[in-house]
Design a protein around this motif. Structure first.
Motif, mmCIF file in Angstrom:
data_model
loop_
_atom_site.group_PDB
_atom_site.id
_atom_site.type_symbol
_atom_site.label_atom_id
_atom_site.label_comp_id
_atom_site.label_asym_id
_atom_site.label_seq_id
_atom_site.Cartn_x
_atom_site.Cartn_y
_atom_site.Cartn_z
ATOM 1 N N GLU A 191 -1.042 11.326 8.984
ATOM 2 C CA GLU A 191 -1.873 12.517 8.969
ATOM 3 C C GLU A 191 -2.687 12.611 7.684
ATOM 4 O O GLU A 191 -3.849 13.004 7.693
ATOM 5 C CB GLU A 191 -0.983 13.766 9.125
ATOM 6 C CG GLU A 191 -0.320 13.888 10.484
ATOM 7 C CD GLU A 191 -1.336 14.145 11.589
ATOM 8 O OE1 GLU A 191 -2.401 14.713 11.292
ATOM 9 O OE2 GLU A 191 -1.072 13.770 12.750
ATOM 10 N N LEU A 192 -2.042 12.226 6.546
ATOM 11 C CA LEU A 192 -2.753 12.289 5.276
ATOM 12 C C LEU A 192 -3.666 11.083 5.076
ATOM 13 O O LEU A 192 -4.673 11.175 4.351
ATOM 14 C CB LEU A 192 -1.749 12.361 4.117
ATOM 15 C CG LEU A 192 -0.912 13.638 4.048
ATOM 16 C CD1 LEU A 192 0.077 13.550 2.895
ATOM 17 C CD2 LEU A 192 -1.808 14.854 3.886
ATOM 18 N N ALA A 201 -4.467 2.243 4.419
ATOM 19 C CA ALA A 201 -4.534 2.255 2.956
ATOM 20 C C ALA A 201 -4.700 0.828 2.448
ATOM 21 O O ALA A 201 -4.089 -0.106 2.969
ATOM 22 C CB ALA A 201 -3.264 2.879 2.380
ATOM 23 N N PRO A 202 -5.510 0.628 1.416
ATOM 24 C CA PRO A 202 -5.727 -0.731 0.919
ATOM 25 C C PRO A 202 -4.545 -1.216 0.084
ATOM 26 O O PRO A 202 -3.768 -0.430 -0.450
ATOM 27 C CB PRO A 202 -6.980 -0.580 0.042
ATOM 28 C CG PRO A 202 -6.903 0.840 -0.456
ATOM 29 C CD PRO A 202 -6.300 1.630 0.670
ATOM 30 N N VAL A 203 -4.444 -2.543 -0.018
ATOM 31 C CA VAL A 203 -3.482 -3.154 -0.935
ATOM 32 C C VAL A 203 -4.155 -3.199 -2.305
ATOM 33 O O VAL A 203 -5.141 -3.913 -2.509
ATOM 34 C CB VAL A 203 -3.083 -4.561 -0.464
ATOM 35 C CG1 VAL A 203 -2.089 -5.184 -1.447
ATOM 36 C CG2 VAL A 203 -2.492 -4.507 0.932
ATOM 37 N N LEU A 204 -3.644 -2.446 -3.259
ATOM 38 C CA LEU A 204 -4.330 -2.245 -4.535
ATOM 39 C C LEU A 204 -4.076 -3.361 -5.535
ATOM 40 O O LEU A 204 -4.925 -3.665 -6.360
ATOM 41 C CB LEU A 204 -3.902 -0.902 -5.133
ATOM 42 C CG LEU A 204 -4.248 0.329 -4.291
ATOM 43 C CD1 LEU A 204 -3.709 1.594 -4.937
ATOM 44 C CD2 LEU A 204 -5.750 0.441 -4.097
ATOM 45 N N PRO A 211 0.822 -1.219 0.000
ATOM 46 C CA PRO A 211 0.000 0.000 0.000
ATOM 47 C C PRO A 211 0.856 1.270 0.000
ATOM 48 O O PRO A 211 2.048 1.218 0.292
ATOM 49 C CB PRO A 211 -0.813 -0.134 1.290
ATOM 50 C CG PRO A 211 0.077 -0.938 2.186
ATOM 51 C CD PRO A 211 0.781 -1.919 1.299
ATOM 52 N N LEU A 212 0.204 2.394 -0.294
ATOM 53 C CA LEU A 212 0.924 3.657 -0.347
ATOM 54 C C LEU A 212 1.494 4.027 1.011
ATOM 55 O O LEU A 212 2.571 4.605 1.099
ATOM 56 C CB LEU A 212 -0.011 4.769 -0.848
ATOM 57 C CG LEU A 212 -0.404 4.685 -2.330
ATOM 58 C CD1 LEU A 212 -1.438 5.744 -2.668
ATOM 59 C CD2 LEU A 212 0.822 4.827 -3.213
ATOM 60 N N THR A 213 0.763 3.717 2.068
ATOM 61 C CA THR A 213 1.265 3.928 3.431
ATOM 62 C C THR A 213 1.052 2.656 4.222
ATOM 63 O O THR A 213 0.035 1.978 4.075
ATOM 64 C CB THR A 213 0.541 5.099 4.123
ATOM 65 O OG1 THR A 213 -0.864 4.820 4.187
ATOM 66 C CG2 THR A 213 0.776 6.388 3.363
ATOM 67 N N TYR A 214 2.041 2.352 5.043
ATOM 68 C CA TYR A 214 1.973 1.116 5.833
ATOM 69 C C TYR A 214 0.950 1.226 6.959
ATOM 70 O O TYR A 214 0.105 0.360 7.150
ATOM 71 C CB TYR A 214 3.357 0.818 6.392
ATOM 72 C CG TYR A 214 3.424 -0.423 7.247
ATOM 73 C CD1 TYR A 214 3.480 -1.679 6.666
ATOM 74 C CD2 TYR A 214 3.436 -0.327 8.634
ATOM 75 C CE1 TYR A 214 3.548 -2.824 7.452
ATOM 76 C CE2 TYR A 214 3.500 -1.463 9.420
ATOM 77 C CZ TYR A 214 3.555 -2.701 8.829
ATOM 78 O OH TYR A 214 3.616 -3.825 9.599
#
Length: 793
Positions: free
Chosen positions: A736-737, A742-745, A729-732
């Motif tokens: 803050e954002l 985040a999902p595993v795409l 994912p984009l973040t583990y």
């Protein structure tokens, strides 16, 4: 999808397109988006619910956002951004409910794939032609097998065995007029007339296949590509996909359609005429019928020779756009077979008062001969493929160049399973007790009996792959933690990400699965053929008197095989019926066709239609007209299967137009699947030539993606094309954002990654109006453009 297109198309026919007379040739940039398998809507692709259709129809079309419909007249509004367009082609493979009928054509589709899987070869023209010839002959045997299975059901099981047996006919009152006992010797109860009437079923199947092939050609594959002259001296390293006539195979498809239709009609004629001719050749029979019984096989043999000659003629004409059609052959070959078929029906229905039906029709000989021929063709194909691969080895080619023979074998096995499943189910339905009729040919019973051991082999292989994947997932945990150093650890999330990465590698194990399955299928199929021909009995009967273990295994395999093949047939019919009614199920089947029907029908005319013969010309025309109207600045952006279409369309452009196009691929199977399984067309040399011919090419992929992967081009070209694997994912953890996990795409939502916008911006910055951007040569004087980032072309 259809509703979206209808709503989006309101007023779209009047929407302006590119104009050659645009003042100042503005150089407006265009981003042409091409979706992947399964399809999507224009609104999702363009991220705007208000879309209009610029060009195309309800099957495939180009869409824009409503505010961009007149972008060419407002070039000043697009100086800092491209005009986005979406090419939507999903209705080519997942449209109305009739697509569900394409499931019946699955063996034909698979053998057609084998044609395109030949290894790379330069200068081996005769071997390449022999490879194509062997695959076309294998495809012809599949047509004969399917029609022979229909004859087995309609002529042998229903008209010959059940209608000729009082006990079976009494259980099925609709057969009463065909039964000599129940109709008191009625007109239709004569064996020859029963066979002639039942021949309507396989004849109707033949007509349906012919109609579907003709109709789908007109609907999907009749779009002519751009007419251009081939290069005077074509580089042998380039793929054939760039040849002018590659995506227009009208002449070959029409010729093969005529040959296969004639072969099917001749098969039905032989099934009707052979029993009558055998009876007429008895001592003391009528001289006229005896003479006709000797002339009939000769006429059928002449028809078979004509069909084989037509199939053996030279295959596709790819170097030029071939608009010719063998009109006399296309018309007269099926017509001659139809006339012979009608004459055979008249001959078979002639009055023979002494003729009675008993036992089976000679199906064992027919199916055994077909199985033998298919086995010999596959072995010969494997020899030719091995020689081609050895002449120009490719380390990445699947199964060392033997992918085509392996897939051709699986196509023949699939055809045998479908034929045996239909015969077995109809036999059980007509006579569930198995006491009144003899049932299907012995060979079909043997083929059903080898299914359980084959499934055991596949199950053991799956267990081994699952074990390997589990070990790989454990090893990947450390890599996941290294990719997210400095963040709070979460063992559960780490395990999930590592498991997805490990599962994504199963795609690379597909050659092993196909190799073992094909080898087991060949050995078990050969054993079934030998057992049926030597014993003439079903496995359970042949094992009597042997060891108890052998008898138990034979009984179990025969019973379980019959049950499994029946279950498979029921699931097949159920799936097809559900797909006919359910749009979501049709879309699932459409995904299968997205992969299987990309290639033109070069080996079998009854295969599902090739959607790329519509999609590739569409994209080529769109890119060529845009570059002519604006002087260039075009990025074609393809996801998944869309990247394969984008590359194929780029190859079809004129060299001058190709140098004005940049290619952005993401989640692309170009090398991982197509390059390995179709090395002659997407191998390293072909992809390397594409990289040199377009202005620039960038490829995005993730380690969690089971379909997309790097291009792995040799030398310095590879890093210039492939970006480092995207984070997924984009973040583990929570940030803050991204306060939520985040999902595993995996294979989806590449455009949501910031890297996508970055690469697109860099590609557009390289392109300039009128002329292509300068290519870096690697010399000391080479300086990257100001907008270029590291690793960009």
């Amino acid at each position: 999808m259809e509703q979206a297109q209808e709503g989006a198309g309101t007023g779209a026919q009047d929407a302006p397109g590119p104009r050659d007379g645009d003042d100042g040739r503005s150089g407006t940039a265009l981003e042409l988006l091409v979706h992947g398998v399964g399809g999507t809507t224009p609104a999702d692709m363009l991220d705007d619910p208000r879309t209009v259709r610029i060009t195309g129809d309800h099957i495939a079309a180009v869409f824009r956002r409503a505010e961009d419909a007149d972008a060419e007249s407002r070039p000043e509004d697009y100086r800092g951004r491209p005009v986005p367009e979406a090419y939507v082609w999903c209705n080519l493979t997942s449209g109305n409910g009739t697509r569900a009928l394409w499931l019946l054509l699955l063996p034909f589709m698979v053998v057609n794939l084998a044609h395109w899987m030949r290894p790379t070869a330069h200068g081996r023209i005769r071997a390449v032609r022999l490879y194509g010839l062997l695959v076309r002959l294998a495809g012809l045997t599949l047509t004969v097998l399917l029609v022979a299975a229909a004859c087995e059901v309609a002529l042998d099981l229903v008209a010959w065995q059940c209608a000729g047996t009082r006990a079976c006919a009494e259980r099925h009152s609709w057969l009463g007029f065909l039964s000599p006992a129940m109709s008191d010797g009625g007109w239709w109860s004569a064996p020859g007339r029963r066979l002639a009437l039942a021949a309507a079923v396989p004849a109707a199947l033949t007509g349906l296949l012919w109609y579907l092939s003709l109709r789908t050609w007109r609907a999907y594959e009749s779009q002519q590509p751009m007419d251009r002259e081939p290069a005077p001296e074509e580089d042998p390293a380039r793929t054939a996909l760039g040849r002018p006539g590659f995506w227009y195979g009208r002449r070959l498809v029409a010729r093969l359609r005529a040959a296969h239709t004639a072969a099917a009609l001749l098969t039905v004629a032989a099934a009707v005429g052979a029993p009558a001719a055998r009876f007429d050749r008895r001592p003391g029979g009528p001289v006229l019928l005896d003479t006709l019984g000797r002339l009939l096989p000769a006429a059928l043999a002449a028809g078979v020779v004509a069909v084989v000659v037509v199939v053996c003629r030279r295959g596709r004409s790819e170097r030029r756009l071939d608009r010719r059609l063998d009109e006399h052959l296309v018309r007269f070959l099926p017509l001659a077979a139809l006339v012979l078929f009608v004459l055979t029906l008249l001959y078979g229905g002639w009055s023979r008062p002494e003729w009675t039906s008993s036992g089976r029709l000679p199906g064992d000989t027919t199916f055994g001969g077909l199985a033998s021929v298919q086995g010999l063709l596959v072995i010969a194909l494997a020899v030719v493929a091995h020689l081609l691969h050895r002449s120009l080895p490719d380390a990445r080619a699947a199964l060392r160049g033997l992918g085509g023979p392996a897939v051709a074998l699986l196509a023949c096995a699939l055809g045998g399973v479908m034929s045996g499943g239909v015969s077995q189910r109809v036999s059980d339905w007509l006579d569930g007790t198995g006491t009144s009729i003899d049932g299907p040919p012995v060979l079909l019973t043997w083929q059903a009996s080898v299914i359980p051991p084959l499934l055991v082999v596949v199950l053991l292989l799956c267990v081994a792959l699952a074990r390997h994947t589990w070990r790989l997932a454990r090893a990947e945990r450390a890599a996941v933690e290294d990719d997210h150093t400095g963040e709070a650890g979460d063992p559960g999330r780490t395990r999930r990400i590592a498991a997805v990465r490990a599962m994504a590698t199963l795609t690379d194990r597909a050659p092993l699965l196909v190799a073992i399955t094909s080898a087991a299928t060949l050995l078990l199929g050969a054993g079934a053929l030998v057992g049926a021909m030597t014993t003439g009995q079903a496995p359970a009967d042949a094992a009597r008197g042997t060891y108890a273990v052998v008898q138990g295994a034979a009984h179990t395999a025969q019973a379980l095989g019959s049950w499994l093949i029946g279950l498979g047939f029921i699931l097949f019919v159920t799936w097809g019926r559900r797909a006919y009614k359910d749009a979501s199920a049709r879309r699932t089947i459409g995904i299968l066709w997205d992969v299987g029907t990309f290639w033109p029908r070069a080996a079998h005319p009854f295969a599902p239609p090739c959607y790329a013969e519509r999609a590739v010309p569409d994209l080529t025309w769109r890119m060529a007209t845009w570059t002519r109207a604006t002087g260039g600045r075009l990025v074609i952006s393809g996801h998944s299967q869309g990247s394969v279409l984008a590359a194929s369309a780029a190859w079809q452009l004129e060299p001058s137009a190709r140098k004005r196009v940049a290619l952005l691929t993401y989640g692309s199977p170009l090398e991982r699947l197509y390059g390995r399984w179709f090395p002659a067309h997407f191998g390293p040399a072909a992809l390397g030539s594409l990289r040199e011919e377009v202005d620039c090419w960038r490829n995005l992929y993730r380690r969690t993606d089971p379909i997309g992967g790097p291009m792995r081009l040799p030398g310095d070209t590879g890093p210039a094309v492939d970006r480092a694997p995207l984070k997924d994912p984009l973040t583990y953890g929570r940030t803050e954002l991204h306060p939520l996990p985040a999902p595993v795409l995996g294979h989806s939502d590449y455009q949501a990654d910031p890297a996508f916008a970055e690469e697109r911006r860099r590609l557009l910055a390289r392109l300039r109006p009128e002329v292509p951007a300068p290519r870096r040569t690697g010399g000391p004087e080479s300086v990257p453009a100001a907008d270029d980032g590291p690793g960009v072309c």
